[in-house]
Design an enzyme around this catalytic site. Structure first.
Site, PDB file in Angstrom:
ATOM      1  N   GLY A 119       0.924  -1.216  -0.112  1.00  0.00           N
ATOM      2  CA  GLY A 119       0.054  -0.138  -0.077  1.00  0.00           C
ATOM      3  C   GLY A 119       0.872   1.198  -0.053  1.00  0.00           C
ATOM      4  N   SER A 168     -17.039   9.665   1.959  1.00  0.00           N
ATOM      5  CA  SER A 168     -16.175  10.422   2.433  1.00  0.00           C
ATOM      6  C   SER A 168     -16.274  11.669   3.317  1.00  0.00           C
ATOM      7  CB  SER A 168     -15.208  11.127   1.078  1.00  0.00           C
ATOM      8  OG  SER A 168     -14.591  12.001   1.430  1.00  0.00           O
ATOM      9  N   ARG A 187     -13.833  13.218  13.872  1.00  0.00           N
ATOM     10  CA  ARG A 187     -14.520  12.079  13.654  1.00  0.00           C
ATOM     11  C   ARG A 187     -15.272  11.264  14.806  1.00  0.00           C
ATOM     12  NH1 ARG A 187     -10.828   9.263   8.919  1.00  0.00           N
ATOM     13  NH2 ARG A 187     -11.670  10.687   7.288  1.00  0.00           N
TER      14      ARG A 187
END
Lengths: 258, 640
Positions: free
Chosen positions: B44, B286, B333
Site C-alpha cells: 500500500g 467521504s 470523527r
C-alpha cells in the site's frame, strides 16, 4: 428471492472446468452480487462441499480485484458498475444466472472464477510510470496544469485495472487499459519527457503478453466500469506511430554516425 | 521480562529534531547498498512507497502482498484527500499548525516528535506525488486546489476527485513497477506472511505462504518492514477491504514485538447504514461531504417516520452545529460519531432500526447549484445511489458510524523500528502518529511520509550498524522451525472438520466487538467480552469447517487463519480497553465523561500501553511508554 445459478468450476489451471448448477435460496434484493455468492458458499459449506473461489477485496468498486462475467457480460453489464456494486435488485426472483471467469488467453484461470492478471503488471512495469525518485521533485505548484487537462488526466487515471475491457473484447485486446494509462500521463506536463519511449515500451509489452489487437468493436468501452473513453486508444495510436517514426530516425542517425 | 521502550527521540527543539536526526544517522555507501536485502510486507502507500524508495537508493528489496497485484492494496479505497501544510490558500496554515491540529485531534495520545516530523514531510509528499503524475484537482489558473477536512480550520487537503487514495496508490505502484522492471524489487503477489523469524533477538526474515500453490517458503533479509495496514476487520463489518487482517502484525507480536494501544479504533461518522444480515462490509462516504452536507435528525421522536422533505427547518435538529458552533459539521470523527450514536440512542435516528442520521445537501444545492455539487461529489453520490437506491440530490443521505481505521498497532520508536531490532513497521500497522483519534486526510499523509521520506533514512542507519556481512541464511534452524509451526497450524485448522463456516465465527466475533468494545465501552461490557471471546475461540477450534487442505489455492483456509488470529487479538483489544480507565479520542469509556464529552485522565493514562506476549496460556504483560507534551499544552479538547 430464489435463484438458479450456473457457476464455472475449475480445480486449477490444468483442469478442463465445467459449469455447475446451484439453487440459491433466500437472497435479499439489497445484497450485492458477491454477497449472493457468499450466501451460496455458506450453503455449500453447510453441505460439506468446497466453496467457490472468486476474487474480491474492497467491495466498493475501486480495488479492481473483482471480476466475473455475468450472463455473458463482464461485471454484469450495468453502466459504471463493478460486480461488487451490482445489487440483486437488478435480478428477478426465479431468474437463471450464468457466472464465468474473465475469458482471455492472457488471463489464465487459476481456480473457479479467479484468473491471473499479472500480464497487466508487466505492461505497467515496461513503462507505465514517470521516472521521479523520491526527494527530487520541484514544488507542487512550480508547473501549472490547466484544470481541463488535469480533469482529462483524471478521467483516464480512473482505470481500476480490473480487465473487463479485455474480457469484453472479441480479440482479448488490452488496448483500452494500456491507452488509459498512457493518456493519464500524456495529458500532464510531467508525462512529456518519456512520452515516446513509454508508448513504445508499453505497446511492445502488451503484444508480448499475448493480448489481441483492436478491431474497433468498442466492447471495451461499454464494459468499462469506470467509463474510460475509447478516445484514449486513438491518442495511443497517434503516439505509437510518432514514436516508431522517431525511433527509426534515431536508429538511422546512429547508423550514419557509425 | 519487560521490553525496551526507548523511543530514541532526538534531543533539541522540536523544529530541529528531524533535521538533526537525519544528519546524525549513519549512512551506507552507495556501492554497498545492493549487498543489503530488505523484505517489505504489504504494497500500500507505506509498503509500496518504502519498497520503491529503498530500491531507488540501491537496496535489494523483496515485496509481498496478498492481492493479485500491488495496485490493489486497500490504500486505494481512501476517498477524501491528503493533508499538507503548504499554505497555498494563504489562510494561516503552517507546519506548526498541522502539528498542533494533529496532536490535539489525537487527544494527546501520540508522540509529539513523530507528529512534528509528519507535518514537516507533508509538503514534500505533495511535490513528490505531483512529479509522479498524480492528477490532483486544480484551479482554473493551473495551481493545486484544496478543501477543508474535519478537525481543522484551514483548507489544507489535496484531492483527486473522490479517489485520492486510488491516485496516490497508483503513483506508488508506478514507482514500484519501475523498480521491479529495473530488477531491484522482486514482487510476490498472492502471498501471505505467516511468521516472523528472529535470530539472536533480531528480525532476519519471514515465512511466506504462496496463496496459489500453498507452498510454504522462508525468506531471509537484513531487515523486515511490516506495512500491513490495520485490524478493523476484527469487527467483521468495517469499511476495510475483505482481505485486510491482523495476521502479520499479530504474529510479529507473538515473536516479541510490542503491540501498542490496540483499543484505539476509529469509528467513522459517515458510512452507509447496515441493511441486513447478509451484509459483508460497510461503505464509507467521504468525510469531505461534511464540507457541504448538514447533519441532522428530527427534533421530535414522532417525526422519525416522516419523509425528510416533510420536516420543516424548525423541526430539524442540526445537532453538530448546535453542540459545536465553531467547527459545526466539521468536528473530528470521534466526536461526530458519538454524537450520531447519542441521537439514535435517544430514539431520534432515522431509517431501518432507527440507526441513521441525515446528511443533507439541500442547502448546498440551493446555494451552489447542482452542477457545482456534482463536480465535487458526483462519484460519491452515484456510489450512494447504487448501494441504497436513493438519489442524494433529491433526498438526504442516511449515514451511520462504522469501523474505519485503527490507530493502535505495533509499537515503534522514532526510527519506525519496533522493539525487535530489524523489524520496522510503517503506515496504519504502527501506532505512532494519530494518538487516540486520527484526523481526516492524515492516513495517506502518514503512509507516504513513512514510506518515501522516513524509512529510507532510518533503515540506512540500522543497516550501517549491522556491518557488511550476509543475511542469516534461510536454511537456518529458526526458519525451519517456523516453517514447521506454520504448516502444523494450517493442518490443525483443516483437521477440525466441523460444521460451521469461518464467516459464521467471524460474524459472531464482530458482534461481540461492536456491542462490547465499540463506540461506547464500559467495565461491564468489556468484562463480558473477555468471557465470551475465549469461549468462541474454543468453539472455532472444535467446529470450524475448512475443506480443501493446505496444498492448493484455498480462500477458506486463508480466511480461517486470519479469523483465528482475530479471535486472539480481539481479547487483547478488550483487555487494553478495560485497563484504560479514561475516555480519549475514539476510546470512550462511559464511566469517564463530563457533560457528555470524553474525560481524559492525564495523571494516570498519559502513556502508550504496550502489550507484550507471554505465551498462549498467559495474560500478556503491560508496558508503558510515557508521553510528554512540551510543545502543545495538555488541554481538554474543545471544538465548541
Amino acid at each position: 428471492m430464489n435463484l438458479t445459478v450456473h457457476v464455472w468450476r475449475q480445480k486449477n489451471g490444468k483442469d478442463a472446468g465445467r459449469m455447475v448448477t446451484y439453487q440459491v435460496k433466500g437472497v435479499n434484493e439489497h445484497a450485492s452480487f458477491l454477497e449472493m455468492l457468499d450466501v451460496l458458499n455458506e450453503q455449500l459449506v453447510a453441505k460439506g462441499e468446497e466453496a467457490i473461489a472468486f476474487d474480491h477485496d474492497c467491495r466498493e468498486g475501486i480495488c479492481g480485484m473483482c471480476s466475473l462475467v455475468i450472463n455473458g457480460r463482464p461485471h454484469g453489464g450495468h453502466e459504471r458498475t463493478t460486480t461488487c456494486q451490482l445489487h440483486m435488485r437488478h435480478f428477478k426472483d426465479g431468474q437463471e444466472i450464468w457466472v464465468e471467469p474473465w475469458r482471455a488467453g492472457a488471463f489464465p484461470v487459476i481456480r473457479d472464477l479467479c484468473v491471473d492478471r499479472r500480464a497487466f503488471d508487466k505492461i505497467i512495469a515496461a513503462g507505465g510510470y514517470i521516472s521521479a525518485n523520491a526527494g527530487s521533485a520541484p514544488d507542487g505548484n512550480a508547473v501549472p496544469v490547466p484544470k481541463e487537462q488535469a480533469d482529462r488526466a483524471m478521467d483516464a487515471a480512473a482505470c481500476i485495472g480490473c480487465g473487463a475491457c479485455v474480457a469484453a473484447c472479441p480479440n482479448g485486446s488490452a488496448m483500452l487499459f494500456v491507452a488509459a494509462k498512457l493518456a493519464h500521463m500524456h495529458m500532464l506536463p510531467q508525462g512529456q519527457p518519456e512520452r515516446a519511449k513509454r508508448t513504445e515500451a508499453m505497446v511492445t509489452a502488451m503484444d508480448a503478453a499475448g493480448f489481441g489487437n483492436c478491431s474497433n468493436h468498442y466492447e471495451c468501452e461499454a464494459a468499462c466500469p469506470k467509463d474510460i473513453s475509447r478516445d484514449v486508444i486513438a491518442m495511443m495510436n497517434r503516439d505509437y506511430t510518432k514514436a516508431s517514426l522517431g525511433h527509426r530516425e534515431e536508429e538511422s542517425k546512429a547508423e550514419g554516425a557509425g | 521480562m519487560t521490553i525496551n521502550l526507548d523511543a530514541r527521540i532526538p534531543t533539541g527543539p522540536i523544529e530541529q529534531k528531524w533535521t538533526k536526526s537525519k544528519f546524525d544517522m549513519k549512512l551506507v555507501n552507495p556501492a554497498n547498498k545492493r549487498k543489503y536485502k530488505i523484505i517489505v510486507i504489504g504494497s500500500g502507500l507505506a509498503g509500496g512507497a518504502a519498497a520503491a524508495t529503498l530500491a531507488e537508493l540501491g537496496y535489494n528489496v523483496a515485496c509481498f502482498c496478498f492481492q493479485d497485484s500491488p495496485r490493489r492494496a486497500h490504500s486505494i479505497a481512501a476517498q477524501g484527500g491528503i493533508n499538507a501544510a503548504k499554505n497555498y490558500q494563504n489562510d494561516g496554515d503552517s507546519v506548526h499548525r498541522l502539528f498542533y491540529d494533529t496532536v490535539k485531534g489525537g487527544d494527546f495520545r501520540s508522540r509529539e516528535a513523530n507528529v512534528h516530523r509528519l507535518a514537516e514531510e507533508s509538503v514534500n509528499i505533495i511535490d513528490q506525488c505531483v512529479a509522479q503524475g498524480v492528477p490532483f484537482a486544480r484551479e482554473y489558473g493551473g495551481t493545486l486546489a484544496n478543501r477543508s477536512f474535519g478537525g481543522a480550520q484551514v483548507s489544507r487537503t489535496f484531492y483527486a476527485r473522490g479517489q485520492t487514495g486510488q491516485q496516490l496508490l497508483l503513483g506508488v505502484y508506478a514507482g514500484l513497477s519501475r523498480q521491479i522492471q529495473a530488477g531491484r524489487v522482486t514482487m510476490f503477489p498472492r502471498t501471505e506472511m505467516l511468521d516472523l523469524v528472529t535470530v539472536d533477538g533480531k528480525a532476519v526474515g519471514v515465512v511466506i505462504r504462496d496463496l496459489v500453490t500453498g507452498a510454504i517458503s522462508s525468506h531471509a533479509a537484513h531487515a523486515v518492514v511490516l506495512a500491513t495496514g490495520g485490524y478493523g476487520n476484527v469487527f467483521f463489518l468495517s469499511t476495510n477491504a475483505k482481505g485486510s487482517n491482523v495476521t502479520a502484525t499479530y504474529r510479529a507480536y507473538k515473536r516479541g514485538a510490542g503491540f501498542a494501544n490496540p483499543c484505539f479504533t476509529q469509528i467513522h461518522p459517515t458510512c452507509i447504514p447496515q441493511s441486513g444480515d447478509f451484509q459483508s462490509k460497510l461503505t464509507l462516504m467521504s468525510e469531505s461531504l461534511r464540507n457541504d452536507g448538514r447533519v441532522w435528525v428530527p427534533k421530535a421522536k414522532a417525526d422519525v417516520g416522516k419523509r425528510a422533505a416533510d420536516i420543516g427547518d424548525d423541526n430539524r435538529d442540526y445537532y453538530l452545529e448546535r453542540k459545536y458552533p465553531s467547527y459545526g459539521n466539521l468536528c473530528p470523527r470521534d466526536i461526530a460519531s458519538r454524537a450520531a450514536k447519542e441521537q439514535c440512542d435517544d430514539g431520534r435516528g432515522v431509517g431501518p432500526g432507527g440507526r441513521g442520521v441525515y446528511l443533507d445537501f439541500r442547502d448546498a444545492i440551493k446555494r451552489d447549484g447542482q452542477a457545482k455539487i456534482a463536480e465535487k461529489y458526483g462519484n460519491l453520490f452515484e456510489m450512494y445511489e447504487r448501494i441504497t437506491g436513493d438519489d442524494p440530490y433529491k433526498v438526504p443521505m442516511r449515514i451511520y458510524p462504522a469501523v474505519h481505521y485503527t490507530m493502535g498497532g505495533l509499537w515503534v520508536d522514532y526510527h519506525l523500528m519496533s522493539n525487535v531490532p530489524g523489524l520496522f513497521v510503517a503506515g496504519e500497522a504502527n501506532f505512532s502518529d494519530h494518538g487516540a483519534n486520527r484526523l481526516g486526510a492524515a492516513a495517506l499523509m502518514q503512509g507516504l511520509a513513512d514510506g518515501y521520506f522516513i524509512l529510507p533514512y532510518t533503515m540506512g542507519n540500522y543497516l550501517a550498524g549491522l556491518g557488511l556481512g550476509p543475511a542469516v541464511s534461510n536454511t537456518h534452524a529458526a526458519f525451519k522451525d517456523a516453517e514447521r509451526a506454520v504448516k502444523t497450524k494450517l493442518d490443525t485448522i483443516c483437521a477440525v472438520d466441523g460444521k460451521h463456516s469461518v464467516d459464521s465465527f467471524h460474524r459472531e466475533l464482530g458482534n461481540i466487538m461492536w456491542e462490547k468494545c465499540g463506540m461506547a465501552r464500559t467495565k461491564e461490557s468489556l468484562t463480558e467480552a473477555l468471557e465470551a471471546i475465549p469461549k468462541l475461540r474454543e468453539r472455532f477450534w472444535k467446529e470450524v469447517s475448512v475443506k480443501g487442505g493446505q496444498d492448493s489455492f484455498n480462500q477458506t483456509l486463508e480466511k480461517a487463519g486470519r479469523v483465528a488470529d482475530f479471535l486472539e487479538f480481539g481479547e487483547m483489544m478488550c483487555k487494553d480497553a478495560l485497563v484504560r480507565e479514561e475516555s480519549c479520542g475514539g476510546h470512550f469509556r462511559v464511566e469517564h465523561q463530563a457533560d457528555g464529552e470524553a474525560l481524559r485522565d492525564d495523571t494516570n493514562f498519559c502513556h502508550a500501553a504496550v502489550w507484550e506476549y507471554q505465551g498462549d496460556n498467559n495474560a500478556p504483560a503491560l508496558n508503558k511508554e510515557p508521553l510528554t507534551f512540551e510543545n502543545v499544552k495538555l488541554a481538554t479538547r474543545s471544538y465548541k
